[in-house]
Design a protein around this motif. Structure first.
Motif, PDB file in Angstrom:
ATOM      1  N   PHE A 180       0.840  -1.197   0.000  1.00  0.00           N
ATOM      2  CA  PHE A 180       0.000   0.000   0.000  1.00  0.00           C
ATOM      3  C   PHE A 180       0.874   1.246   0.000  1.00  0.00           C
ATOM      4  CE2 PHE A 180      -2.817  -3.087   2.229  1.00  0.00           C
ATOM      5  CZ  PHE A 180      -3.820  -3.126   1.290  1.00  0.00           C
ATOM      6  N   ILE A 181       1.908   1.234   0.820  1.00  0.00           N
ATOM      7  CA  ILE A 181       2.859   2.337   0.903  1.00  0.00           C
ATOM      8  C   ILE A 181       4.188   1.817   0.372  1.00  0.00           C
ATOM      9  CG2 ILE A 181       4.031   3.979   2.425  1.00  0.00           C
ATOM     10  CD1 ILE A 181       0.983   4.367   2.322  1.00  0.00           C
ATOM     11  N   LYS A 182       4.679   2.435  -0.681  1.00  0.00           N
ATOM     12  CA  LYS A 182       5.923   2.007  -1.295  1.00  0.00           C
ATOM     13  C   LYS A 182       7.022   3.028  -1.000  1.00  0.00           C
ATOM     14  CE  LYS A 182       3.112   0.255  -5.084  1.00  0.00           C
ATOM     15  NZ  LYS A 182       1.887   0.507  -4.390  1.00  0.00           N
ATOM     16  N   ASP A 183       8.270   2.581  -1.077  1.00  0.00           N
ATOM     17  CA  ASP A 183       9.390   3.509  -1.022  1.00  0.00           C
ATOM     18  C   ASP A 183      10.395   3.074  -2.079  1.00  0.00           C
ATOM     19  OD1 ASP A 183      10.784   1.367   0.123  1.00  0.00           O
ATOM     20  OD2 ASP A 183      10.741   2.201   2.133  1.00  0.00           O
ATOM     21  N   HIS A 184      11.557   3.696  -2.097  1.00  0.00           N
ATOM     22  CA  HIS A 184      12.512   3.407  -3.175  1.00  0.00           C
ATOM     23  C   HIS A 184      13.067   1.987  -3.120  1.00  0.00           C
ATOM     24  CE1 HIS A 184      14.959   4.876   0.166  1.00  0.00           C
ATOM     25  NE2 HIS A 184      15.967   4.220  -0.351  1.00  0.00           N
ATOM     26  N   ASN A 185      13.008   1.311  -1.990  1.00  0.00           N
ATOM     27  CA  ASN A 185      13.530  -0.050  -1.861  1.00  0.00           C
ATOM     28  C   ASN A 185      12.457  -1.127  -1.850  1.00  0.00           C
ATOM     29  OD1 ASN A 185      16.249   0.748  -1.633  1.00  0.00           O
ATOM     30  ND2 ASN A 185      15.955   1.204   0.534  1.00  0.00           N
ATOM     31  N   ARG A 186      11.225  -0.778  -1.508  1.00  0.00           N
ATOM     32  CA  ARG A 186      10.172  -1.779  -1.322  1.00  0.00           C
ATOM     33  C   ARG A 186       8.920  -1.405  -2.103  1.00  0.00           C
ATOM     34  NH1 ARG A 186      11.192  -1.111   4.961  1.00  0.00           N
ATOM     35  NH2 ARG A 186      11.229   0.984   4.121  1.00  0.00           N
ATOM     36  N   LYS A 187       8.561  -2.285  -3.028  1.00  0.00           N
ATOM     37  CA  LYS A 187       7.354  -2.069  -3.823  1.00  0.00           C
ATOM     38  C   LYS A 187       6.393  -3.260  -3.728  1.00  0.00           C
ATOM     39  CE  LYS A 187       9.446   1.260  -6.874  1.00  0.00           C
ATOM     40  NZ  LYS A 187       9.953   1.960  -5.783  1.00  0.00           N
TER      41      LYS A 187
END
Length: 76
Positions: free
Chosen positions: A45-52
């Protein structure tokens, strides 16, 4: 995807003032530590540059919608 278990995790915090993944937990989310991905290609639900995807989150703490958390071993 609704209603299917995408991961096995441990709820670490529901403190609405705690920051996880650069965001406040708030009232809708909780912090979980992902142990195992049952559906590794499920999008976070919430992504960042390392985790999608869920497989990217194994071994880390992420935000997850509180309404999608099922707690085992709790008394009602």
């Amino acid at each position: 995807m609704y209603g299917s278990q995408v991961a096995i995790s441990i709820v670490m915090s529901t403190n609405p003032k705690k920051i996880v993944m650069g965001r406040l937990i708030g009232q809708e989310f909780c912090e979980v530590a992902v142990l195992l991905a049952n559906k590794p290609d499920s999008l976070l639900f919430i992504k960042d540059h390392n985790r999608k995807t869920m497989k990217d989150a194994i071994g880390s703490h992420i935000l997850w919608f509180l309404e999608y958390v099922y707690l085992f071993g709790t008394s009602s």
